[in-house]
Design a protein around this motif. Structure first.
Motif, PDB file in Angstrom:
ATOM      1  N   ALA A 172       2.172   6.997  -6.598  1.00 39.23           N
ATOM      2  CA  ALA A 172       1.079   7.829  -7.109  1.00 39.23           C
ATOM      3  C   ALA A 172       1.373   9.320  -6.958  1.00 39.23           C
ATOM      4  CB  ALA A 172      -0.220   7.476  -6.392  1.00 39.23           C
ATOM      5  N   ALA A 201       0.464  16.349  -0.520  1.00 41.94           N
ATOM      6  CA  ALA A 201       0.389  14.921  -0.851  1.00 41.94           C
ATOM      7  C   ALA A 201       1.595  14.170  -0.280  1.00 41.94           C
ATOM      8  CB  ALA A 201       0.306  14.731  -2.364  1.00 41.94           C
ATOM      9  N   GLN A 218       1.336  14.257  -9.258  1.00 44.46           N
ATOM     10  CA  GLN A 218       0.648  15.130  -8.306  1.00 44.46           C
ATOM     11  C   GLN A 218       1.555  16.262  -7.835  1.00 44.46           C
ATOM     12  OE1 GLN A 218      -1.641  13.463  -5.006  1.00 44.46           O
ATOM     13  NE2 GLN A 218      -1.188  11.430  -5.822  1.00 44.46           N
ATOM     14  N   GLU A 247       1.227  13.876   3.593  1.00 43.58           N
ATOM     15  CA  GLU A 247       0.237  12.870   3.985  1.00 43.58           C
ATOM     16  C   GLU A 247       0.879  11.515   4.111  1.00 43.58           C
ATOM     17  OE1 GLU A 247      -3.579  10.790   1.950  1.00 43.58           O
ATOM     18  OE2 GLU A 247      -3.460  12.954   1.795  1.00 43.58           O
ATOM     19  N   THR A 283       0.835  -1.206   0.000  1.00 42.70           N
ATOM     20  CA  THR A 283       0.000   0.000   0.000  1.00 42.70           C
ATOM     21  C   THR A 283       0.863   1.247   0.000  1.00 42.70           C
ATOM     22  OG1 THR A 283      -1.798  -1.142   1.125  1.00 42.70           O
ATOM     23  CG2 THR A 283      -1.782   1.265   1.281  1.00 42.70           C
ATOM     24  N   TRP A 284       1.882   1.277   0.858  1.00 47.70           N
ATOM     25  CA  TRP A 284       2.793   2.421   0.931  1.00 47.70           C
ATOM     26  C   TRP A 284       3.482   2.654  -0.410  1.00 47.70           C
ATOM     27  CZ3 TRP A 284       8.435   2.038   1.768  1.00 47.70           C
ATOM     28  CH2 TRP A 284       9.040   3.285   1.914  1.00 47.70           C
ATOM     29  N   LYS A 329       2.480   1.733  -3.434  1.00 43.43           N
ATOM     30  CA  LYS A 329       1.492   2.208  -4.419  1.00 43.43           C
ATOM     31  C   LYS A 329       1.174   3.681  -4.191  1.00 43.43           C
ATOM     32  CE  LYS A 329      -2.709   1.286  -3.763  1.00 43.43           C
ATOM     33  NZ  LYS A 329      -3.956   1.760  -3.493  1.00 43.43           N
ATOM     34  N   ASP A 330       0.939   4.054  -2.941  1.00 45.00           N
ATOM     35  CA  ASP A 330       0.609   5.448  -2.619  1.00 45.00           C
ATOM     36  C   ASP A 330       1.773   6.389  -2.936  1.00 45.00           C
ATOM     37  OD1 ASP A 330      -1.848   4.528  -1.745  1.00 45.00           O
ATOM     38  OD2 ASP A 330      -1.374   4.746   0.396  1.00 45.00           O
TER      39      ASP A 330
END
Length: 81
Positions: free
Chosen positions: A29, A78, A33, A81, A22-23, A25-26
């Motif tokens: 991403a 972003a 951005q 976060e 998850t980390w 992938k985030d």
């Protein structure tokens, strides 16, 4: 000239492969951005060289377009976060 921002991580005990996935992938991403961030890669050390890793479990390499983009990247919501 591109700037390579490298961060090494020592993971807390109990971090799961799902959390790492998850980390990763985030984090990837963030490209698109954050202005100036052209590429981001995350991975574990190679098994053949892990013994020289001084206890670090993961590395992140961000490639930014220019030196001024490092500040933008560091302060971007972003990224925070």
């Amino acid at each position: 000239m591109p700037v390579y921002h490298i961060v090494l991580f020592k993971l807390k005990p109990g971090v799961t492969e799902d959390q790492l996935s998850t980390w990763t992938k985030d984090a990837k991403a963030l490209v698109g951005q954050i202005p100036g961030l052209s590429k981001l890669e995350i991975n574990k050390p190679l098994p053949s060289t892990a013994h020289r890793g001084q206890g670090y479990d993961m590395a992140l390499v961000s490639i930014l377009e220019k030196a001024d983009d490092v500040k933008v990247y560091a302060q971007h919501p972003a990224h925070l976060e």
